[in-house]
Structures are given as structure tokens and as C-alpha cells.
Design an enzyme around this catalytic site. Structure first.
Site, mmCIF file in Angstrom:
data_model
loop_
_atom_site.group_PDB
_atom_site.id
_atom_site.type_symbol
_atom_site.label_atom_id
_atom_site.label_comp_id
_atom_site.label_asym_id
_atom_site.label_seq_id
_atom_site.Cartn_x
_atom_site.Cartn_y
_atom_site.Cartn_z
ATOM 1 N N ASP A 67 0.843 -1.196 0.000
ATOM 2 C CA ASP A 67 0.000 0.000 0.000
ATOM 3 C C ASP A 67 0.882 1.252 0.000
ATOM 4 O O ASP A 67 2.100 1.160 0.160
ATOM 5 C CB ASP A 67 -0.951 0.008 1.211
ATOM 6 C CG ASP A 67 -0.255 -0.207 2.550
ATOM 7 O OD1 ASP A 67 0.999 -0.240 2.597
ATOM 8 O OD2 ASP A 67 -0.959 -0.348 3.567
ATOM 9 N N ASN A 136 -7.662 -0.306 14.368
ATOM 10 C CA ASN A 136 -9.088 -0.396 14.016
ATOM 11 C C ASN A 136 -9.400 -1.661 13.238
ATOM 12 O O ASN A 136 -10.496 -1.803 12.696
ATOM 13 C CB ASN A 136 -9.523 0.840 13.214
ATOM 14 C CG ASN A 136 -8.871 0.913 11.842
ATOM 15 O OD1 ASN A 136 -7.920 0.167 11.551
ATOM 16 N ND2 ASN A 136 -9.335 1.809 10.999
ATOM 17 N N HIS A 138 -7.823 -2.695 10.481
ATOM 18 C CA HIS A 138 -7.527 -2.703 9.044
ATOM 19 C C HIS A 138 -6.334 -3.599 8.725
ATOM 20 O O HIS A 138 -5.471 -3.855 9.565
ATOM 21 C CB HIS A 138 -7.348 -1.286 8.486
ATOM 22 C CG HIS A 138 -6.088 -0.583 8.859
ATOM 23 N ND1 HIS A 138 -5.970 0.792 8.864
ATOM 24 C CD2 HIS A 138 -4.857 -1.040 9.220
ATOM 25 C CE1 HIS A 138 -4.748 1.133 9.209
ATOM 26 N NE2 HIS A 138 -4.052 0.039 9.438
ATOM 27 N N GLU A 143 -9.921 -0.360 5.091
ATOM 28 C CA GLU A 143 -10.515 0.112 6.335
ATOM 29 C C GLU A 143 -11.803 -0.663 6.653
ATOM 30 O O GLU A 143 -12.341 -1.350 5.785
ATOM 31 C CB GLU A 143 -10.819 1.613 6.214
ATOM 32 C CG GLU A 143 -9.587 2.472 5.923
ATOM 33 C CD GLU A 143 -8.610 2.590 7.105
ATOM 34 O OE1 GLU A 143 -8.690 1.784 8.062
ATOM 35 O OE2 GLU A 143 -7.763 3.501 7.070
HETATM 36 P P1 PGA Z 1 2.321 -0.907 12.250
HETATM 37 O O1 PGA Z 1 1.078 -0.617 11.301
HETATM 38 O O2 PGA Z 1 2.967 -2.153 11.725
HETATM 39 O O3 PGA Z 1 3.220 0.286 12.089
HETATM 40 O O4 PGA Z 1 1.781 -1.083 13.626
HETATM 41 C C1 PGA Z 1 0.172 -1.628 11.066
HETATM 42 C C2 PGA Z 1 -0.986 -1.131 10.248
HETATM 43 O O5 PGA Z 1 -1.515 -0.037 10.530
HETATM 44 O O6 PGA Z 1 -1.413 -1.839 9.344
#
Ligand code: PGA
Length: 242
Positions: A67, A136, A138, A143
Site C-alpha cells: 500500500d 481499528n 484494518h 478500512e
Molecule cells: P504498524 O502498522 O505495523 O506500524 O503497527 C500496522 C498497520 O496499521 O497496518
């Protein structure tokens, strides 16, 4: 779905890297998507070490970006591509032609999504897809509410993601949209791995693993993906019934 719980971040990272290495040894020309973000940094460290020590040969692997923040360039502070370059692609000197990534500065973002969908489609799906999880629920920038059937698309970021996402940037940055692989890419990959560490992820992991699965919690897709592996450290697993 299988769940593996490891003592700490270090052993979690090592075990996750081992899954990836074993797969590549079996299939040296794997199509691989590794998440950016903070969760997989320990895995990258292990993989870089393994490749340098010649425990695995990744010269035939092809990589797909998971992404990117729309409007953020590949060399810009906070971009997903920059993190991947710094901690994975550059240390391993992976040739540009073996990396497919979204150009989030493009005027035609749909074309960018189509481009990556085609790369994955031509290859009959991803071999390995390693993702983290947002607080959350995701996966990548899918999302809550995103269809489990989604492929690469432009996503409107949740408010929580806009706030939490600031941790990747040196100064406050306006985040509105992302461009991301879809949840169908996860369910169709041969080795889909969801990885989470730390107490910040314990509440969402409880919801993912013990709540009612559904599109309001994107990561709960793991329940309908028999080959998926959930990799946790003790802190992320602390709220789970065991
Ligand atoms: P992080 O992000 O690995 O920096 O915790 C995970 C995400 O938001 O998908």
C-alpha cells in the site's frame, strides 16, 4: 487459520521470517508482498541476515508493494516505499525490475491499482502476503467496511488511520486516501500471514479472533482463509482466552 504465539517480538520475528524462508526454498520464484510499517521490521532484519548468510536465495523472487499514502512520493519521509527501500530492498540490492509498487503521485491512480492487480493476476495470485494490523482492524489500507472480495483500489482512510499514521512522518502530514491491495489478495495468497506485536494490538486481536467475523473488522477475514497464519507475541495475545 492457525495461531502461533511467541514469547517476544524477537522470537515472533524470527519465526515469521522462518515461514517465509521455508516457502521461498520450496518456490524460489515466489511473488511476495511484505507489509511496510513497524510490525515487520524485525522480520526484515532476519530476512536480510538469512539472504546475506546464503540460507535462502531470493534472486528469482518478485516483490509487490502492499500500500501507499496517496500524494506521498517514494522518496518522501513517511512513505511505505521509503521504509521498504531502507530496510529491505536496498540492503538486499533487489533490482528495480523485480519490484512492483503503487505510484501514489500518479494522476491516474486507478491505472496504478489496475497495474498491480494485473501483476498479481498474471502470476495466479501472491505466494506470500505478510500484513500487520491497524488498531481499528484494518489490513493494509482496507478500512472497516471494505469488501472481503476487494482487489487493489483507492481507499478513503479512517480517522483513526489518519491519526495513527502520523507516527511514520517527521512532521504533521495530511492523510486522506490510500492505494492498497485488497482483502481478496490476502485470502487468495498461498501463505497469508497476519502479524501483530505489542500491547497496543491486544484489544483488536481479541476482537479479530474472538469477536464475530465480518467486514467491519477487515482482519477477521483470517477466519475464512484456511491457510492463513496469525503470528502474535505474548503482549498482543494477552487478552485472548487460552
Ligand atoms: P504498524 O502498522 O505495523 O506500524 O503497527 C500496522 C498497520 O496499521 O497496518
Amino acid at each position: 487459520m492457525k495461531i502461533h504465539i511467541h514469547r517476544d517480538y524477537r522470537s515472533l520475528s524470527r519465526a515469521t521470517a522462518d515461514l517465509i524462508v521455508s516457502y521461498i526454498i520450496e518456490k524460489p520464484n515466489s511473488l511476495i508482498c511484505l507489509a511496510s510499517g513497524h510490525t515487520p521490521l524485525g522480520v526484515f532484519e532476519c530476512l536480510v541476515k538469512d539472504v546475506k548468510e546464503k540460507k535462502v536465495d531470493i534472486s528469482q523472487c518478485v516483490f509487490v508493494g502492499l500500500d501507499e499514502w496517496v500524494g506521498i512520493g517514494p522518496k518522501q519521509d513517511g512513505s511505505c516505499r521509503l521504509l521498504m527501500d531502507q530496510f529491505f530492498f536496498e540492503p538486499l540490492m533487489i533490482p528495480a525490475k523485480q519490484i512492483h509498487f503503487f505510484d501514489a503521485l500518479s494522476n491516474d491512480l486507478q491505472h496504478e491499482a489496475d497495474k498491480i492487480n494485473s501483476v498479481i493476476g498474471w502470476n495466479g495470485g501472491l505466494d506470500i502476503m505478510l500484513v500487520g494490523i491497524g488498531t481499528n482492524g484494518h489490513i493494509a489500507m482496507n478500512e472497516p467496511g471494505t469488501s472481503f472480495e476487494s482487489i487493489a483500489h483507492i481507499s478513503e482512510l479512517a480517522d483513526e488511520t489518519k491519526v495513527v499514521g502520523q507516527k511514520y512522518f517527521k512532521s504533521s502530514t495530511e492523510l486522506k486516501y490510500g492505494i492498497t491491495l485488497g482483502l481478496k489478495h490476502f485470502s487468495e495468497s498461498k501463505l497469508p500471514i497476519l502479524m501483530a506485536n505489542g500491547s497496543k494490538k491486544s484489544a483488536i486481536m481479541k476482537r479479530v479472533l474472538e469477536g464475530k467475523p465480518g467486514e467491519d473488522v477487515p482482519a477477521s477475514i483470517v477466519h475464512q482463509v484456511p491457510q492463513s497464519i496469525v503470528m502474535l507475541d505474548e503482549e498482543a495475545a494477552i487478552e485472548l482466552k487460552r
